[in-house]
Design an enzyme around this catalytic site. Structure first.
Site, PDB file in Angstrom:
ATOM      1  N   GLU A  41       5.304  -5.234   7.039  1.00  0.00           N
ATOM      2  CA  GLU A  41       4.596  -4.178   7.785  1.00  0.00           C
ATOM      3  C   GLU A  41       5.148  -3.971   9.185  1.00  0.00           C
ATOM      4  O   GLU A  41       5.095  -2.875   9.726  1.00  0.00           O
ATOM      5  CB  GLU A  41       3.095  -4.504   7.870  1.00  0.00           C
ATOM      6  CG  GLU A  41       2.322  -4.359   6.568  1.00  0.00           C
ATOM      7  CD  GLU A  41       2.296  -5.629   5.733  1.00  0.00           C
ATOM      8  OE1 GLU A  41       3.163  -6.515   5.941  1.00  0.00           O
ATOM      9  OE2 GLU A  41       1.400  -5.735   4.871  1.00  0.00           O
ATOM     10  N   GLU A  82      -0.380  -9.349  -0.492  1.00  0.00           N
ATOM     11  CA  GLU A  82      -1.777  -9.667  -0.171  1.00  0.00           C
ATOM     12  C   GLU A  82      -2.649  -9.663  -1.424  1.00  0.00           C
ATOM     13  O   GLU A  82      -3.555 -10.483  -1.557  1.00  0.00           O
ATOM     14  CB  GLU A  82      -2.308  -8.669   0.871  1.00  0.00           C
ATOM     15  CG  GLU A  82      -1.683  -8.909   2.242  1.00  0.00           C
ATOM     16  CD  GLU A  82      -1.938  -7.787   3.229  1.00  0.00           C
ATOM     17  OE1 GLU A  82      -1.723  -6.611   2.867  1.00  0.00           O
ATOM     18  OE2 GLU A  82      -2.352  -8.080   4.359  1.00  0.00           O
ATOM     19  N   GLY A  86       0.797  -5.051   1.022  1.00  0.00           N
ATOM     20  CA  GLY A  86      -0.443  -5.129   0.249  1.00  0.00           C
ATOM     21  C   GLY A  86      -0.227  -5.765  -1.122  1.00  0.00           C
ATOM     22  O   GLY A  86      -1.156  -6.354  -1.682  1.00  0.00           O
ATOM     23  N   ALA A 138       0.875  -1.180   0.000  1.00  0.00           N
ATOM     24  CA  ALA A 138       0.000   0.000   0.000  1.00  0.00           C
ATOM     25  C   ALA A 138       0.906   1.221   0.000  1.00  0.00           C
ATOM     26  O   ALA A 138       2.073   1.134   0.395  1.00  0.00           O
ATOM     27  CB  ALA A 138      -0.877  -0.019   1.241  1.00  0.00           C
TER      28      ALA A 138
END
Ligand code: DAK
Length: 257
Positions: free
Chosen positions: A131, A111, A108, A65
């Site tokens: 993260e 993911e 992300g 992200a």
């Protein structure tokens, strides 16, 4: 259709979606995620499309992200953004979604790849959930999907230390289905997508649904779900066509009905 952050093209019933923020290793900004979800849902509704491939570039599938979007956000801002809904919308897609991963698939990005139904990667791929190094934990399914994919020990190590794994390790642990030279990643993924696209589409969708159910339910409930889909497929013209073609020793012509 082409937009700036997600480029798309169609090839033999396969839609190819390319994440397009190369200057920031395809960091998944809010705008990019909006475009991606819109594109995916549009292709999911399009009868011509039977399978989708998400890819990035040679250096990155997506490095996570966009950290800039989150750095100063308050919990209420994060709540109001309701990003989870977008990821859930991708999860609800009926057609198979394949990930063609070169380079970084982090946070992300990892993911998103795991939200796809299968992953093909290039030899330079690096998967990880870093993260923890930002003071957070995975927020789009990493603790759940990575654990289911590679098992508890490796998931613990990756998520608690931020260690990334190579393409070979990803293959060894079952996170990816195939490792290929970097320049072949998209081509190989499209090949698999075209193979899927050449199969009876309703059966493909019901098979996907049943496989995903394996992650949601007990074995008994999953078997029951599979059986209901199995019976239901006898209502399709494609089931009659498939079995008739076998008996008549000819190639079936699928109608998607
Ligand atoms: N966000 C923003 N910019 C990024 C970025 C990211 N995730 N990753 C890389 N960039 C930018 C860099 O800042 C740099 O920009 P400039 O300095 O050139 O302006 C450019 O991309 C090139 O990166 P580097 O110069 O760092 O390139 P290197 O080859 O040296 O290093 C790297 C590559 C991938 C090791 C490094 O860039 C890196 O560590 N990147 C961050 C990886 C990371 O921590 N990813 C996890 C982010 S957190 C949620 C859904 C999802 C998420 C959360 C919630 N909800 C549904 C609520 C996900 C969270 C995350 O993914």
């Amino acid at each position: 259709m082409s937009s700036s952050l997600v480029l798309s093209e169609i090839q033999n019933h396969v839609a190819i979606l390319r994440l397009n923020r190369p200057q920031v290793l395809n960091a998944l900004s809010l705008e990019l995620m909006d475009e991606l979800v819109t594109c995916i849902e549009m292709f999911d509704q399009d009868e011509q499309i039977r399978c989708m491939v998400i890819t990035g570039n040679e250096r990155a599938f997506a490095a996570g992200a966009d950290i800039g979007d989150m750095a100063t956000a308050t919990p209420i801002e994060m709540y109001l953004r309701d990003q989870f809904t977008k990821w859930e919308r991708i999860r609800k897609v009926k057609k198979p979604l394949l990930a063609a991963v070169n380079g970084y698939a982090l946070g992300g990005g990892c993911e998103l790849a795991m939200l796809c139904d299968l992953i093909v990667c290039g030899e330079n791929a690096r998967f990880g959930q870093p993260e923890i190094q930002l003071g957070i934990i995975p927020g789009a399914g990493g603790t759940q999907r990575l654990t289911r994919a590679v098992g508890k020990s490796l998931a613990m190590q990756m998520i608690l230390t931020g260690r990334t794994i190579s393409a070979e390790e990803a293959l060894q642990y079952g996170l990816v289905v195939k490792v290929v030279p970097v320049e072949c990643t998209l081509k190989e993924t499209i090949k698999i997508a075209e193979e899927i696209a050449a199969k009876p589409p309703i059966a493909v969708q019901m098979a996907k649904e049943a496989i995903l159910m394996a992650f949601e339910t007990s074995l008994s409930e999953g078997l029951l779900f599979e059986r209901k889909n199995f019976y239901l497929l006898f209502a399709t013209e494609d089931q009659k066509e498939g079995m008739n073609a076998f008996t008549e020793k000819r190639k079936p012509q699928w109608k998607g009905k």
